[in-house]
Design a protein around this motif. Structure first.
Motif, PDB file in Angstrom:
ATOM      1  N   ALA A  74       0.738  -1.208  -0.109  1.00  0.00           N
ATOM      2  CA  ALA A  74       0.038   0.131   0.004  1.00  0.00           C
ATOM      3  C   ALA A  74       0.836   1.173  -0.030  1.00  0.00           C
ATOM      4  O   ALA A  74       2.128   1.246   0.530  1.00  0.00           O
ATOM      5  N   GLU A  75       0.316   2.368  -0.925  1.00  0.00           N
ATOM      6  CA  GLU A  75       1.329   3.492  -0.736  1.00  0.00           C
ATOM      7  C   GLU A  75       0.726   4.676   0.343  1.00  0.00           C
ATOM      8  O   GLU A  75      -0.646   4.681   0.556  1.00  0.00           O
ATOM      9  N   VAL A  76       1.453   5.551   0.688  1.00  0.00           N
ATOM     10  CA  VAL A  76       1.148   6.392   1.588  1.00  0.00           C
ATOM     11  C   VAL A  76       1.647   7.952   0.916  1.00  0.00           C
ATOM     12  O   VAL A  76       2.821   8.008   0.579  1.00  0.00           O
ATOM     13  N   LEU A  77       0.689   8.698   1.032  1.00  0.00           N
ATOM     14  CA  LEU A  77       1.108   9.878   0.534  1.00  0.00           C
ATOM     15  C   LEU A  77       1.648  10.719   1.491  1.00  0.00           C
ATOM     16  O   LEU A  77       1.330  11.025   2.538  1.00  0.00           O
ATOM     17  N   VAL A  78       2.942  11.545   1.156  1.00  0.00           N
ATOM     18  CA  VAL A  78       3.645  12.477   2.056  1.00  0.00           C
ATOM     19  C   VAL A  78       3.884  13.794   0.989  1.00  0.00           C
ATOM     20  O   VAL A  78       4.155  13.886   0.258  1.00  0.00           O
ATOM     21  N   TYR A  79       3.048  14.913   1.753  1.00  0.00           N
ATOM     22  CA  TYR A  79       3.067  16.189   1.288  1.00  0.00           C
ATOM     23  C   TYR A  79       4.491  16.772   1.702  1.00  0.00           C
ATOM     24  O   TYR A  79       5.039  16.872   2.776  1.00  0.00           O
ATOM     25  N   VAL A  80       5.203  17.253   0.726  1.00  0.00           N
ATOM     26  CA  VAL A  80       6.412  17.750   0.924  1.00  0.00           C
ATOM     27  C   VAL A  80       6.439  19.414   1.065  1.00  0.00           C
ATOM     28  O   VAL A  80       5.968  20.166   0.572  1.00  0.00           O
ATOM     29  N   ASP A  81       7.193  19.631   2.349  1.00  0.00           N
ATOM     30  CA  ASP A  81       7.283  20.994   2.727  1.00  0.00           C
ATOM     31  C   ASP A  81       8.721  21.389   2.404  1.00  0.00           C
ATOM     32  O   ASP A  81       9.597  20.771   2.670  1.00  0.00           O
ATOM     33  N   HIS A  82       8.810  22.314   1.521  1.00  0.00           N
ATOM     34  CA  HIS A  82      10.098  22.741   0.750  1.00  0.00           C
ATOM     35  C   HIS A  82      10.273  24.198   0.589  1.00  0.00           C
ATOM     36  O   HIS A  82       9.308  24.987   0.189  1.00  0.00           O
ATOM     37  N   VAL A  83      11.418  24.593   0.422  1.00  0.00           N
ATOM     38  CA  VAL A  83      11.664  25.991  -0.146  1.00  0.00           C
ATOM     39  C   VAL A  83      12.285  25.848  -1.433  1.00  0.00           C
ATOM     40  O   VAL A  83      13.640  25.273  -1.132  1.00  0.00           O
ATOM     41  N   ASP A  84      11.889  26.008  -2.520  1.00  0.00           N
ATOM     42  CA  ASP A  84      12.366  25.849  -3.989  1.00  0.00           C
ATOM     43  C   ASP A  84      13.228  24.532  -4.009  1.00  0.00           C
ATOM     44  O   ASP A  84      14.388  24.648  -4.226  1.00  0.00           O
ATOM     45  N   GLY A  85      12.481  23.485  -3.452  1.00  0.00           N
ATOM     46  CA  GLY A  85      13.219  21.963  -3.674  1.00  0.00           C
ATOM     47  C   GLY A  85      14.173  21.829  -2.494  1.00  0.00           C
ATOM     48  O   GLY A  85      14.642  20.439  -2.245  1.00  0.00           O
ATOM     49  N   ALA A  86      14.361  22.794  -1.762  1.00  0.00           N
ATOM     50  CA  ALA A  86      15.195  22.221  -0.570  1.00  0.00           C
ATOM     51  C   ALA A  86      14.171  21.757   0.361  1.00  0.00           C
ATOM     52  O   ALA A  86      13.164  22.573   1.185  1.00  0.00           O
ATOM     53  N   VAL A  87      14.240  20.515   0.890  1.00  0.00           N
ATOM     54  CA  VAL A  87      13.158  19.771   1.630  1.00  0.00           C
ATOM     55  C   VAL A  87      13.448  20.176   3.105  1.00  0.00           C
ATOM     56  O   VAL A  87      14.404  19.964   3.693  1.00  0.00           O
ATOM     57  N   ARG A  88      12.288  20.220   3.603  1.00  0.00           N
ATOM     58  CA  ARG A  88      12.361  20.675   5.284  1.00  0.00           C
ATOM     59  C   ARG A  88      12.444  19.532   6.054  1.00  0.00           C
ATOM     60  O   ARG A  88      11.727  18.543   5.750  1.00  0.00           O
ATOM     61  N   LYS A  89      13.120  19.608   7.159  1.00  0.00           N
ATOM     62  CA  LYS A  89      13.230  18.235   8.172  1.00  0.00           C
ATOM     63  C   LYS A  89      12.118  17.537   8.417  1.00  0.00           C
ATOM     64  O   LYS A  89      12.034  16.340   8.438  1.00  0.00           O
ATOM     65  N   PRO A  90      10.949  18.324   8.855  1.00  0.00           N
ATOM     66  CA  PRO A  90       9.679  17.512   9.156  1.00  0.00           C
ATOM     67  C   PRO A  90       9.203  16.780   8.211  1.00  0.00           C
ATOM     68  O   PRO A  90       8.658  15.733   8.519  1.00  0.00           O
ATOM     69  N   THR A  91       9.512  16.957   6.911  1.00  0.00           N
ATOM     70  CA  THR A  91       9.020  16.023   5.809  1.00  0.00           C
ATOM     71  C   THR A  91       9.732  14.671   5.804  1.00  0.00           C
ATOM     72  O   THR A  91       9.353  13.643   5.636  1.00  0.00           O
ATOM     73  N   LEU A  92      11.116  14.808   6.136  1.00  0.00           N
ATOM     74  CA  LEU A  92      12.055  13.689   6.386  1.00  0.00           C
ATOM     75  C   LEU A  92      11.447  12.840   7.248  1.00  0.00           C
ATOM     76  O   LEU A  92      11.711  11.625   7.333  1.00  0.00           O
ATOM     77  N   ALA A 145      11.601  20.258  -8.195  1.00  0.00           N
ATOM     78  CA  ALA A 145      11.210  18.888  -7.732  1.00  0.00           C
ATOM     79  C   ALA A 145      12.364  17.939  -7.992  1.00  0.00           C
ATOM     80  O   ALA A 145      12.354  16.733  -7.293  1.00  0.00           O
ATOM     81  N   ASP A 146      13.146  18.181  -8.809  1.00  0.00           N
ATOM     82  CA  ASP A 146      14.236  17.160  -9.426  1.00  0.00           C
ATOM     83  C   ASP A 146      15.327  17.004  -8.076  1.00  0.00           C
ATOM     84  O   ASP A 146      15.720  15.905  -7.890  1.00  0.00           O
ATOM     85  N   ALA A 147      15.557  18.272  -7.576  1.00  0.00           N
ATOM     86  CA  ALA A 147      16.800  18.186  -6.570  1.00  0.00           C
ATOM     87  C   ALA A 147      15.941  17.727  -5.438  1.00  0.00           C
ATOM     88  O   ALA A 147      16.567  16.951  -4.509  1.00  0.00           O
ATOM     89  N   ALA A 148      14.821  17.897  -5.074  1.00  0.00           N
ATOM     90  CA  ALA A 148      14.064  17.365  -3.803  1.00  0.00           C
ATOM     91  C   ALA A 148      14.037  15.895  -4.007  1.00  0.00           C
ATOM     92  O   ALA A 148      14.008  15.141  -3.070  1.00  0.00           O
ATOM     93  N   ALA A 149      13.715  15.597  -5.239  1.00  0.00           N
ATOM     94  CA  ALA A 149      13.515  14.101  -5.537  1.00  0.00           C
ATOM     95  C   ALA A 149      14.767  13.105  -4.935  1.00  0.00           C
ATOM     96  O   ALA A 149      14.624  11.825  -4.356  1.00  0.00           O
ATOM     97  N   THR A 150      15.821  13.953  -4.974  1.00  0.00           N
ATOM     98  CA  THR A 150      17.141  13.058  -4.531  1.00  0.00           C
ATOM     99  C   THR A 150      17.377  12.783  -3.249  1.00  0.00           C
ATOM    100  O   THR A 150      17.455  11.757  -2.715  1.00  0.00           O
ATOM    101  N   VAL A 151      16.963  14.087  -2.608  1.00  0.00           N
ATOM    102  CA  VAL A 151      16.738  13.889  -0.919  1.00  0.00           C
ATOM    103  C   VAL A 151      15.482  12.954  -0.579  1.00  0.00           C
ATOM    104  O   VAL A 151      15.685  12.186   0.384  1.00  0.00           O
ATOM    105  N   LEU A 152      14.626  13.020  -1.299  1.00  0.00           N
ATOM    106  CA  LEU A 152      13.324  12.435  -0.748  1.00  0.00           C
ATOM    107  C   LEU A 152      13.404  10.889  -1.005  1.00  0.00           C
ATOM    108  O   LEU A 152      12.932   9.828  -0.311  1.00  0.00           O
ATOM    109  N   GLY A 153      14.132  10.614  -2.274  1.00  0.00           N
ATOM    110  CA  GLY A 153      14.493   9.233  -2.536  1.00  0.00           C
ATOM    111  C   GLY A 153      15.452   8.485  -1.364  1.00  0.00           C
ATOM    112  O   GLY A 153      15.309   7.477  -0.958  1.00  0.00           O
ATOM    113  N   GLU A 154      16.424   9.277  -0.974  1.00  0.00           N
ATOM    114  CA  GLU A 154      17.346   8.919   0.092  1.00  0.00           C
ATOM    115  C   GLU A 154      16.596   8.403   1.066  1.00  0.00           C
ATOM    116  O   GLU A 154      17.336   7.543   2.004  1.00  0.00           O
ATOM    117  N   HIS A 155      15.410   9.278   1.570  1.00  0.00           N
ATOM    118  CA  HIS A 155      14.722   8.774   2.788  1.00  0.00           C
ATOM    119  C   HIS A 155      13.533   7.978   2.646  1.00  0.00           C
ATOM    120  O   HIS A 155      12.706   7.935   3.460  1.00  0.00           O
TER     121      HIS A 155
END
Ligand SMILES: Cc1cc2nc3c(=O)[nH]c(=O)nc-3n(C[C@H](O)[C@H](O)[C@H](O)COP(=O)(O)OP(=O)(O)OC[C@H]3O[C@@H](n4cnc5c(N)ncnc54)[C@H](O)[C@@H]3O)c2cc1C
Length: 320
Positions: free
Chosen positions: A2-20, A41-51
């Motif tokens: 099953a998939e879980v949606l996570v809303y990303v809080d970020h500033v121009d692709g810099a993902v904020r810690k609460p999202t991680l 989104a591309d910059a954020a995706a790297t960090v989001l994928g790592e987590h």
């Protein structure tokens, strides 16, 4: 899975810690799929994928920046329709809670706000909350629709969990209400160089015992030695010693750091309401009978003008 949606809080692709932190919790109940709105989104995706994000649903449009929350709700609703998630997780900021409430209404779902923990359950995710000025801890689950859950910052550790983080375009059609409230100006907050109060891992607060605006430099020095944010009781704020934006409590901000250090604060219920879910609580107060000592992990009975500078010096020495 099953998939879980996570809303990303970020500033121009810099993902904020609460999202991680949300990604850590999301992995307990399913496969995290991040929803990234706006640029980067591309910059954020790297960090989001790592987590742990397996997919990143991305949409960018001027509406996200130019109008208040409704365009974001439209996008999350589109993501929920595309994914059929077992839950939608959103950081518990003021904006996050408004987005979550509107989304829950649209999905005909139950909502849980300000969760401090989340675990998988047989009938859906079970959230822990702190209720009635933190006098009770509740565990609850949404019994109707897709659970929409907002989670307080610092509720879970940030954990690396490499996943693909594949970026996919999310098609969003904005409704009539999306452009109902336009942002007409933005004024950046003056930076103090300290972390955001509601997200900080450590908060050092001062109350009436600090006895004057000029003495808050003692509190700030301790905060800076720990890389902490500065908070204040309402008594200190109402006296004009520190800005209202730093007030912790029922009518101020709610914080849930790893470490909260209360200096010259008595521990009134309205103050406790905003900090009682902190993981470790330390208080410095010259009155051994002060109610704050009922909830501390470590208490120092003493004059803050002696104790706090000594503590700051000791921390600086140990840090080298
Ligand atoms: C509707 C409502 C909403 C409220 N919302 C909030 C809120 O959001 N946040 C909030 O904080 N309050 C709130 N309050 C106010 C709250 O009830 C208390 O009045 C307030 O928290 C007291 O602040 P304080 O602990 O700094 O001051 P006090 O209660 O006066 O305590 C000061 C403490 O400092 C100690 N002290 C004094 N000198 C020293 C020294 N040199 N060294 C060490 N200790 C010293 C004293 O022993 C004392 O315990 C609210 C009240 C109401 C009615």
């Amino acid at each position: 899975m099953a998939e879980v949606l996570v809303y990303v809080d970020h500033v121009d692709g810099a993902v904020r810690k609460p999202t991680l932190e949300l990604l850590t919790l999301a992995r307990r109940i399913g496969e995290p799929v991040a929803v990234h709105l706006g640029p980067g989104a591309d910059a954020a995706a790297t960090v989001l994928g790592e987590h742990g994000a397996t997919r990143v649903l991305a949409a960018d449009a001027p509406e996200f920046a130019d109008y208040l929350v409704v365009p974001k709700v439209d996008a999350l609703q589109a993501a929920a329709a595309a994914v059929s998630p077992v839950a939608v997780l959103v950081p518990s900021s003021a904006e996050g809670k408004e987005i979550a409430a509107r989304l829950a209404l649209r999905l005909g779902s139950g909502i849980i706000t300000d969760a401090t923990d989340l675990e998988a359950g047989d009938e859906g995710p079970v959230a822990t909350q702190s209720a009635f000025a933190a006098a009770f801890t509740t565990r609850s689950r949404v019994s109707h629709g897709v659970p929409v859950i907002t989670v307080k910052p610092n509720s879970a550790p940030v954990e690396a969990a490499p996943a693909t983080g594949t970026v996919e375009q999310l098609q969003v059609t904005f409704g009539e209400l999306a452009t109902g409230t336009k942002i007409v100006s933005r004024t950046p907050r003056e930076s103090t160089g300290r972390p955001e109060l509601t997200e900080a891992a450590i908060v050092v607060s001062g109350g009436r015992g600090v006895n004057g605006a000029e003495n808050f430099s003692i509190i700030e020095a301790l905060a800076d030695s720990l890389g902490a944010a500065v908070g204040a009781s309402r008594a200190a704020v109402d006296a004009g010693w520190y800005p209202h934006t730093n007030q912790v409590g029922q009518t101020g901000k709610s914080v849930s750091p790893q470490l909260y250090i209360a200096n010259g604060i008595s521990g009134a219920i309205q103050h406790r309401a905003g900090m009682q879910t902190s993981k470790t609580i330390v208080a410095v107060n010259k009155d051994a009978e002060a109610p704050i000592f009922d909830l501390v992990d470590y208490g120092v009975v003493g004059d803050l003008f002696q104790v706090v500078p000594q503590l700051t010096e000791e921390i600086k020495t140990r840090k080298g």
